[in-house]
Design a protein around this motif. Structure first.
Motif, mmCIF file in Angstrom:
data_model
loop_
_atom_site.group_PDB
_atom_site.id
_atom_site.type_symbol
_atom_site.label_atom_id
_atom_site.label_comp_id
_atom_site.label_asym_id
_atom_site.label_seq_id
_atom_site.Cartn_x
_atom_site.Cartn_y
_atom_site.Cartn_z
ATOM 1 N N ARG A 46 0.976 -0.954 0.307
ATOM 2 C CA ARG A 46 -0.035 0.205 0.114
ATOM 3 C C ARG A 46 0.548 1.358 0.122
ATOM 4 N NH1 ARG A 46 -5.394 1.314 -0.500
ATOM 5 N NH2 ARG A 46 -4.831 3.345 -0.903
ATOM 6 N N GLY A 47 1.581 1.474 0.514
ATOM 7 C CA GLY A 47 2.660 2.271 0.625
ATOM 8 C C GLY A 47 2.962 2.137 -0.888
ATOM 9 N N ALA A 48 3.691 1.508 -1.640
ATOM 10 C CA ALA A 48 3.771 1.409 -3.093
ATOM 11 C C ALA A 48 3.274 2.242 -3.751
ATOM 12 C CB ALA A 48 5.008 0.425 -3.313
ATOM 13 N N ILE A 49 2.334 1.842 -3.056
ATOM 14 C CA ILE A 49 1.261 1.723 -4.343
ATOM 15 C C ILE A 49 0.781 3.471 -3.762
ATOM 16 C CG2 ILE A 49 -0.974 1.710 -4.775
ATOM 17 C CD1 ILE A 49 -1.189 -1.093 -4.063
ATOM 18 N N ASP A 50 0.304 3.995 -2.451
ATOM 19 C CA ASP A 50 0.009 5.244 -2.036
ATOM 20 C C ASP A 50 1.367 6.301 -3.473
ATOM 21 O OD1 ASP A 50 -1.771 4.582 -1.339
ATOM 22 O OD2 ASP A 50 -1.530 5.215 0.261
ATOM 23 N N ILE A 51 2.871 6.515 -2.959
ATOM 24 C CA ILE A 51 3.940 7.125 -3.090
ATOM 25 C C ILE A 51 3.262 7.152 -4.884
ATOM 26 C CG2 ILE A 51 5.922 5.488 -3.690
ATOM 27 C CD1 ILE A 51 5.827 9.154 -2.283
ATOM 28 N N CYS A 52 3.596 6.307 -5.765
ATOM 29 C CA CYS A 52 3.042 5.678 -6.928
ATOM 30 C C CYS A 52 2.446 7.148 -7.139
ATOM 31 C CB CYS A 52 3.145 4.455 -7.323
ATOM 32 S SG CYS A 52 5.028 3.711 -7.481
ATOM 33 N N TYR A 53 0.846 6.796 -7.099
ATOM 34 C CA TYR A 53 -0.542 7.302 -7.630
ATOM 35 C C TYR A 53 -0.122 9.051 -7.036
ATOM 36 C CZ TYR A 53 -3.533 6.365 -3.185
ATOM 37 O OH TYR A 53 -4.087 6.137 -2.456
ATOM 38 N N PHE A 205 0.940 9.436 4.588
ATOM 39 C CA PHE A 205 1.906 8.486 6.361
ATOM 40 C C PHE A 205 2.385 7.197 5.643
ATOM 41 C CE2 PHE A 205 -2.168 8.054 6.660
ATOM 42 C CZ PHE A 205 -2.660 7.357 7.450
ATOM 43 N N MET A 206 1.643 6.229 4.566
ATOM 44 C CA MET A 206 1.079 5.124 3.866
ATOM 45 C C MET A 206 2.885 5.104 3.548
ATOM 46 S SD MET A 206 -0.807 3.566 5.038
ATOM 47 C CE MET A 206 -0.821 1.419 4.788
ATOM 48 N N PRO A 207 3.434 5.865 2.474
ATOM 49 C CA PRO A 207 4.999 5.287 2.328
ATOM 50 C C PRO A 207 5.743 5.225 3.704
ATOM 51 C CG PRO A 207 4.165 6.631 0.622
ATOM 52 C CD PRO A 207 2.938 6.545 2.099
ATOM 53 N N LEU A 208 5.665 6.417 4.906
ATOM 54 C CA LEU A 208 6.099 6.323 5.311
ATOM 55 C C LEU A 208 5.917 5.283 6.850
ATOM 56 C CD1 LEU A 208 5.860 10.567 6.127
ATOM 57 C CD2 LEU A 208 7.396 9.186 5.542
ATOM 58 N N ARG A 213 8.384 -0.143 8.054
ATOM 59 C CA ARG A 213 8.064 -1.390 8.572
ATOM 60 C C ARG A 213 9.139 -2.624 7.587
ATOM 61 N NH1 ARG A 213 3.609 -3.526 10.615
ATOM 62 N NH2 ARG A 213 3.200 -5.619 8.742
ATOM 63 N N TYR A 214 9.782 -1.502 6.206
ATOM 64 C CA TYR A 214 10.842 -2.286 6.186
ATOM 65 C C TYR A 214 12.270 -2.193 6.153
ATOM 66 C CZ TYR A 214 13.721 -3.169 1.401
ATOM 67 O OH TYR A 214 14.737 -3.474 0.926
#
Length: 301
Positions: A46-53, A205-208, A213-214
């Motif tokens: 979800r973090g990867a998706i959010d930062i992309c869009y 904040f989702m990418p953060l 977590r990563y």
């Protein structure tokens, strides 16, 4: 495009376009959900998706769409809060239950409360036949949930928590569907609302959380496949979430929301084919019931 959308809003043409957008959104939303639940940790995906869009939206905000009207800033703030809560609860849900178990409950809770919200806010009314269609659809969706609860053997220790979170997520889905419909109708240019919404929602904040977590993972996944999944999901989000929001501007909010819940059928097929989750004859019958309910709602309007 904006002038054409405004010209067909509330017309027979607008109705047909809205229904097409809702069906497209249903199919793509099932793919979107499978991407988030699939190969990687759902928080990372979800973090990867959010930062992309979010990044995709930036050039449209800067160079393409008009500037939002002053009253839209408060609406964007409300959308940001609602969608943030939705993403957190959904990720918690996917972390605890199989995709074909939790997804039907999430999508089944949403339409009933969306129809109620559309009645209270937009004075939309369903016919008796359409309410029968809603009940048929809900019987199929919740029948699927009950079946999964009785017969699923994997992950039963977290299943009840996952289902409770799925119901809560569905209530939030109804909230954001109704709220976003209000927001896109409050903007003179629908694409201004969509572009700014995706930028605010993506660059949050989702990418953060995903990065944090990563870094804590003992064996984190390689980045290129994760980012590729994020890019694909980000592009899908524009047509899935953007499509249903635009449909609610063109036509009946409740009807578009109900038709979108045929995504449960697509999700079960995707879970079977892509995620290797079992789909037996009883589930197929329940999925047919879901599709029948959506058809009744559409034909009864």
């Amino acid at each position: 495009m904006t002038d054409w959308i405004n010209s067909v809003q509330g017309t027979a043409v607008g109705h047909q376009v809205a229904m097409g957008l809702a069906l497209m959104s249903a199919f793509l939303h099932a793919i979107f959900g499978a991407l988030q639940k699939g190969r990687h940790d759902p928080w990372l995906t979800r973090g990867a998706i959010d930062i992309c869009y979010g990044l995709i939206a930036v050039p449209f905000v800067v160079f393409v769409v008009p500037w939002p009207e002053p009253h839209m800033w408060l609406i964007f703030a409300g959308a940001f809060v609602i969608h943030s809560i939705y993403k957190i609860v959904l990720a918690m849900c996917y972390s605890r239950g199989a995709f074909t178990v939790v997804y039907p409950v999430v999508r089944g809770t949403g339409p009933l409360f969306t129809v109620i919200g559309a009645f209270l806010i937009f004075d939309e009314r369903f016919t008796g036949v359409q309410w029968i269609g809603v009940l048929v659809l809900l019987c199929g969706i919740y029948g699927l949930a009950v079946y999964n609860l009785r017969y699923l053997t994997e992950g039963r220790e977290t299943l009840k928590v996952a289902l409770a979170l799925a119901v809560l997520t569905g209530l939030i889905v109804a909230t954001y569907t109704t709220y976003d419909a209000y927001g896109i109708r409050a903007s003179s240019d629908p694409f201004t609302f969509l572009a700014w919404f995706f930028m605010f929602d993506g660059l949050s904040f989702m990418p953060l959380i995903a990065v944090a977590r990563y870094r804590r993972m003992a064996n984190p996944p390689t980045l290129p496949p994760l980012l590729a999944r994020g890019l694909i999901g980000g592009i899908i989000a524009y047509f899935s979430f953007g499509g249903i929001i635009l449909a609610t501007r063109l036509d009946n909010v409740g009807q578009a929301a109900v038709l979108r819940e045929t995504s449960t059928v697509f999700a079960a097929l995707i879970g079977w084919v892509m995620l290797k989750e079992r789909v037996g004859p009883r589930r197929l019958k329940l999925m047919a019931l879901i599709a029948l309910g959506a058809v009744i709602v559409q034909m009864g309007g």
